[in-house]
Design a protein around this motif. Sequence first.
Motif, PDB file in Angstrom:
ATOM      1  N   ILE A 254      -8.322 -38.988  -4.873  1.00 62.10           N
ATOM      2  CA  ILE A 254      -8.058 -37.547  -4.779  1.00 62.10           C
ATOM      3  C   ILE A 254      -8.136 -37.091  -3.329  1.00 62.10           C
ATOM      4  O   ILE A 254      -7.283 -36.326  -2.845  1.00 62.10           O
ATOM      5  CB  ILE A 254      -9.051 -36.761  -5.658  1.00 62.10           C
ATOM      6  N   GLU A 255      -9.159 -37.557  -2.605  1.00 60.58           N
ATOM      7  CA  GLU A 255      -9.309 -37.199  -1.188  1.00 60.58           C
ATOM      8  C   GLU A 255      -8.092 -37.649  -0.386  1.00 60.58           C
ATOM      9  O   GLU A 255      -7.631 -36.947   0.520  1.00 60.58           O
ATOM     10  CB  GLU A 255     -10.573 -37.852  -0.623  1.00 60.58           C
ATOM     11  N   ALA A 256      -7.560 -38.808  -0.718  1.00 64.77           N
ATOM     12  CA  ALA A 256      -6.376 -39.299  -0.024  1.00 64.77           C
ATOM     13  C   ALA A 256      -5.210 -38.331  -0.195  1.00 64.77           C
ATOM     14  O   ALA A 256      -4.488 -38.035   0.773  1.00 64.77           O
ATOM     15  CB  ALA A 256      -5.998 -40.684  -0.547  1.00 64.77           C
ATOM     16  N   GLY A 309      -1.970 -38.286  -6.544  1.00 64.34           N
ATOM     17  CA  GLY A 309      -0.683 -37.651  -6.818  1.00 64.34           C
ATOM     18  C   GLY A 309       0.428 -38.662  -7.018  1.00 64.34           C
ATOM     19  O   GLY A 309       1.296 -38.483  -7.893  1.00 64.34           O
ATOM     20  N   GLU A 310       0.427 -39.721  -6.217  1.00 67.28           N
ATOM     21  CA  GLU A 310       1.452 -40.759  -6.366  1.00 67.28           C
ATOM     22  C   GLU A 310       1.318 -41.467  -7.711  1.00 67.28           C
ATOM     23  O   GLU A 310       2.322 -41.770  -8.370  1.00 67.28           O
ATOM     24  CB  GLU A 310       1.333 -41.767  -5.227  1.00 67.28           C
ATOM     25  N   ILE A 311       0.092 -41.751  -8.116  1.00 71.40           N
ATOM     26  CA  ILE A 311      -0.141 -42.399  -9.403  1.00 71.40           C
ATOM     27  C   ILE A 311       0.342 -41.508 -10.540  1.00 71.40           C
ATOM     28  O   ILE A 311       0.989 -41.974 -11.491  1.00 71.40           O
ATOM     29  CB  ILE A 311      -1.636 -42.748  -9.562  1.00 71.40           C
ATOM     30  N   ALA A 328      -3.136 -28.520 -14.730  1.00 74.12           N
ATOM     31  CA  ALA A 328      -4.563 -28.656 -14.404  1.00 74.12           C
ATOM     32  C   ALA A 328      -4.836 -29.882 -13.549  1.00 74.12           C
ATOM     33  O   ALA A 328      -5.874 -29.956 -12.878  1.00 74.12           O
ATOM     34  CB  ALA A 328      -5.397 -28.727 -15.679  1.00 74.12           C
ATOM     35  N   ASN A 329      -3.914 -30.831 -13.527  1.00 72.71           N
ATOM     36  CA  ASN A 329      -4.106 -32.058 -12.757  1.00 72.71           C
ATOM     37  C   ASN A 329      -3.591 -31.945 -11.324  1.00 72.71           C
ATOM     38  O   ASN A 329      -3.555 -32.951 -10.606  1.00 72.71           O
ATOM     39  CB  ASN A 329      -3.430 -33.225 -13.487  1.00 72.71           C
ATOM     40  N   ALA A 330      -3.203 -30.755 -10.917  1.00 71.60           N
ATOM     41  CA  ALA A 330      -2.852 -30.524  -9.520  1.00 71.60           C
ATOM     42  C   ALA A 330      -4.132 -30.432  -8.697  1.00 71.60           C
ATOM     43  O   ALA A 330      -5.238 -30.238  -9.226  1.00 71.60           O
ATOM     44  CB  ALA A 330      -2.048 -29.233  -9.379  1.00 71.60           C
ATOM     45  N   LEU A 331      -3.987 -30.581  -7.378  1.00 64.70           N
ATOM     46  CA  LEU A 331      -5.142 -30.408  -6.501  1.00 64.70           C
ATOM     47  C   LEU A 331      -5.694 -28.990  -6.615  1.00 64.70           C
ATOM     48  O   LEU A 331      -4.971 -28.044  -6.931  1.00 64.70           O
ATOM     49  CB  LEU A 331      -4.749 -30.680  -5.051  1.00 64.70           C
ATOM     50  N   GLY A 335      -3.929 -24.829  -7.253  1.00 68.67           N
ATOM     51  CA  GLY A 335      -4.160 -24.187  -8.541  1.00 68.67           C
ATOM     52  C   GLY A 335      -4.635 -25.103  -9.646  1.00 68.67           C
ATOM     53  O   GLY A 335      -4.786 -24.667 -10.791  1.00 68.67           O
ATOM     54  N   GLY A 336      -4.894 -26.367  -9.344  1.00 66.48           N
ATOM     55  CA  GLY A 336      -5.362 -27.295 -10.354  1.00 66.48           C
ATOM     56  C   GLY A 336      -6.858 -27.535 -10.283  1.00 66.48           C
ATOM     57  O   GLY A 336      -7.595 -26.789  -9.637  1.00 66.48           O
ATOM     58  N   GLN A 337      -7.312 -28.601 -10.940  1.00 69.02           N
ATOM     59  CA  GLN A 337      -8.740 -28.895 -11.035  1.00 69.02           C
ATOM     60  C   GLN A 337      -9.138 -30.201 -10.334  1.00 69.02           C
ATOM     61  O   GLN A 337     -10.307 -30.598 -10.380  1.00 69.02           O
ATOM     62  CB  GLN A 337      -9.151 -28.954 -12.513  1.00 69.02           C
ATOM     63  N   MET A 338      -8.190 -30.861  -9.690  1.00 67.81           N
ATOM     64  CA  MET A 338      -8.521 -32.102  -8.993  1.00 67.81           C
ATOM     65  C   MET A 338      -9.161 -31.776  -7.643  1.00 67.81           C
ATOM     66  O   MET A 338      -8.515 -31.208  -6.766  1.00 67.81           O
ATOM     67  CB  MET A 338      -7.267 -32.958  -8.799  1.00 67.81           C
ATOM     68  N   TYR A 339     -10.404 -32.154  -7.522  1.00 62.48           N
ATOM     69  CA  TYR A 339     -11.257 -31.755  -6.385  1.00 62.48           C
ATOM     70  C   TYR A 339     -12.116 -32.946  -6.017  1.00 62.48           C
ATOM     71  O   TYR A 339     -12.902 -33.424  -6.819  1.00 62.48           O
ATOM     72  CB  TYR A 339     -12.114 -30.575  -6.827  1.00 62.48           C
TER      73      TYR A 339
END
Length: 344
Positions: A254-256, A309-311, A328-331, A335-339
């Motif tokens: 996710i950080e990547a 995101g690529e995966i 919800a799987n956006a960063l 507006g998503g929840q990936m943190y």
Amino acid sequence: MSNLINKSLAGAMLLAAAAGASAPAQAGATVDAIRQRGEVVCGVSTGIGGFSIADSSGQWTGLTTDFCRAVSSAVLGDAAKEKFVPLSPQQRFTALQSGEVDMLTTVATWTLTRDASLGLLYAGVYFYDGQGFLVPKSLDLKSALDLDGASICTATGTTSELNLADYFRANGKKFTPVVFESQNEARAAFFSGRCQAFSADMSYLSSVRASDAPNPDEWVILPEMISKEPLGPVVGRNDLDWYTIAKWTMMALIEAEEKGITQANVDQMKDSQDPTIQRLLGTSGDMGEKLGLDAGWAYRAIKRGGNYGEIFERNVGPKTPLRMERNANALWTQGGQMYALPVR
């Protein structure tokens, strides 16, 4: 003299504490076994396109199998290998408890009951999902509430049964459950006309519509998401070192994405002056040591299959047969929840 001795002892204790704090963590018994074996053994769901499915040559693809590969690369380096063990919902937790697999990379929902009573740990979330309904387009339904009195196929051993009962009871509606031992049986029964709707996680319904429907355009996923189904990797509670590695591999992916590090540019990004990127890719700091790994653990995980995101895009995104949006799987910045938790 006694004051001098006391000060010397105090100083020695502080030095010892500091040395202990900076000493590399041990990778733990699970990683030791994995290194001796030469492969990571991951339990996977059976035949879910976009998440875990094997082709005619036995090659597994999907979002959850790609996470297993990322962890394997972090732990085993360039010699990373994986063994995928297909498991039904009834088999998956027992297989992990018995040591048949090192980790579950399935579509198993993280719930309080599973977290508290199975002796297992969820190491994060790689897909925020929710239960929905697949129906024939010919029924011209606009909402799940239009299913009042309908027969609905679903599988036992999943969270779907309870969610259905809760949803219809809460909305004062009735339905007839048609329950099967497996998702495959429920899916086949639905397409053969034994029920009017098929209820499962949206991810699975998207896979079914894309891969199993006679004509995908003749089937509709209704808009309601009637539950929260966070899906993530699961490991045994008896090895916190292995849990920490799985968790921080998820954070690294996710950080990547947050930092714009991709499978294609990860080598160039090693020259970045950004301190977070330097720590993540191992050009500064000792993040790998703290996990009992080497400095290149996250670099290899990203190099193997890309950032989160690529995966997502490669396996289930809008350009795949599943046609799923990030939602919800956006960063979190989109507006998503990936943190990602801080890599420091």
